[in-house]
Design an enzyme around this catalytic site. Structure first.
Site, PDB file in Angstrom:
ATOM      1  N   SER A 290       0.847  -1.197   0.000  1.00 16.53           N
ATOM      2  CA  SER A 290       0.000   0.000   0.000  1.00 16.53           C
ATOM      3  C   SER A 290       0.876   1.237   0.000  1.00 16.53           C
ATOM      4  CB  SER A 290      -0.883   0.002   1.253  1.00 16.53           C
ATOM      5  OG  SER A 290      -1.537   1.235   1.430  1.00 16.53           O
TER       6      SER A 290
ATOM      7  N   TYR B 102      -1.939  -0.948  10.279  1.00 15.26           N
ATOM      8  CA  TYR B 102      -1.951  -1.142   8.822  1.00 15.26           C
ATOM      9  C   TYR B 102      -0.635  -0.697   8.204  1.00 15.26           C
ATOM     10  CZ  TYR B 102      -3.743  -0.979   4.029  1.00 15.26           C
ATOM     11  OH  TYR B 102      -3.948  -1.178   2.675  1.00 15.26           O
TER      12      TYR B 102
END
Length: 253
Positions: A144, A157
């Site tokens: 990401s 995350y």
């Protein structure tokens, strides 16, 4: 020179395949000619994806399982090898994000995020590598833009995606002299089920959220899926240990 992604006669495992980028990746691979084993906890979504893959004339096997358990990861790879007689690509797409104030994050949420986003790709890769070596195969991890920039309320995350980037590079170095390619794709925000169902913590400061919102809008799921399929195929033979960012400039500066 046009890019040609050809997976004719090959097989792949795609995690998170019940919806969003996982489904898009499975369909991109199927369009390129691959048979796929679809993995997710969402049985209904997996069957929908499988129907779409089969409509493209490819084989689809469904594996409803929780990848937070290491044994389930090994079993999923074994099921793909049994179904297709071998394995050419592993696409680690499944991911989890739980926004929280760091001081308030439940231990169970932290542990689950690490299990799904980081441990599962490791355990899947561990099981898949012997089979991928036998076929000059590939691993593609989905990280990401959050691997490169700090995102408020997303400590778990960010940590897992940065870790997955590092793991990609470490494994690529480990297998530098052997016939396997290991790469990653790092998309920015996409309109997926995960994004649609995000819940922000109480008292969130949206000025901080805007700092990692792209000025050019969301990334197209199909564009990222096609890149994953490209890296999984022989067309991506020039990539090893790479992380391809597809974030519309979020991490540019």
């Amino acid at each position: 020179m046009p890019i040609r992604t050809d997976m004719t006669g090959k097989s792949a495992v795609v995690t998170g395949a019940a919806s969003g980028l996982g489904r898009g990746t499975a369909l991109a691979l199927a369009r390129a000619g691959a048979n796929v084993l679809l993995v997710d906890v969402n049985a209904t979504g997996l069957e929908e994806t499988a129907d779409q893959v089969r409509a493209l004339g490819r084989q689809a096997q469904v594996r409803v399982t929780d990848l937070a358990q290491a044994d389930n990861c090994a079993a999923a790879i074994a099921a793909a090898v049994e179904a297709f007689g071998g394995l050419d690509a592993l696409c680690n797409v499944a991911g989890l994000i739980i926004f929280s104030n760091s001081a308030d994050m439940a231990t169970a949420d932290w542990d689950k995020t690490l299990a799904v986003n980081l441990s599962a790709p490791f355990h899947l890769s561990k099981a898949a590598i012997p089979h991928l070596l036998a076929r000059d195969g590939a691993i593609v991890n989905v990280t990401s833009s959050a691997a490169f920039i700090g995102e408020a309320y997303a400590a778990a995350y960010c940590a897992t995606k940065a870790g997955l980037n590092a793991m990609t590079k470490a494994m690529a170095m480990e297998y530098m002299k052997q016939p396997i390619r290991i790469n990653a794709v790092a998309p920015g925000g996409m309109m997926t089920n995960i994004a649609a169902n995000l819940k922000m913590p109480e008292g969130v400061d949206y000025e901080l959220i805007k700092r990692f919102s792209g000025m050019r809008g969301l990334v197209e799921v199909d564009d990222v899926a096609e890149m994953i399929a490209y890296l999984a195929s022989d067309a991506g033979k020039g990539f090893h240990g790479a992380c391809v960012t597809m974030d519309r400039g979020i991490t540019a500066g």
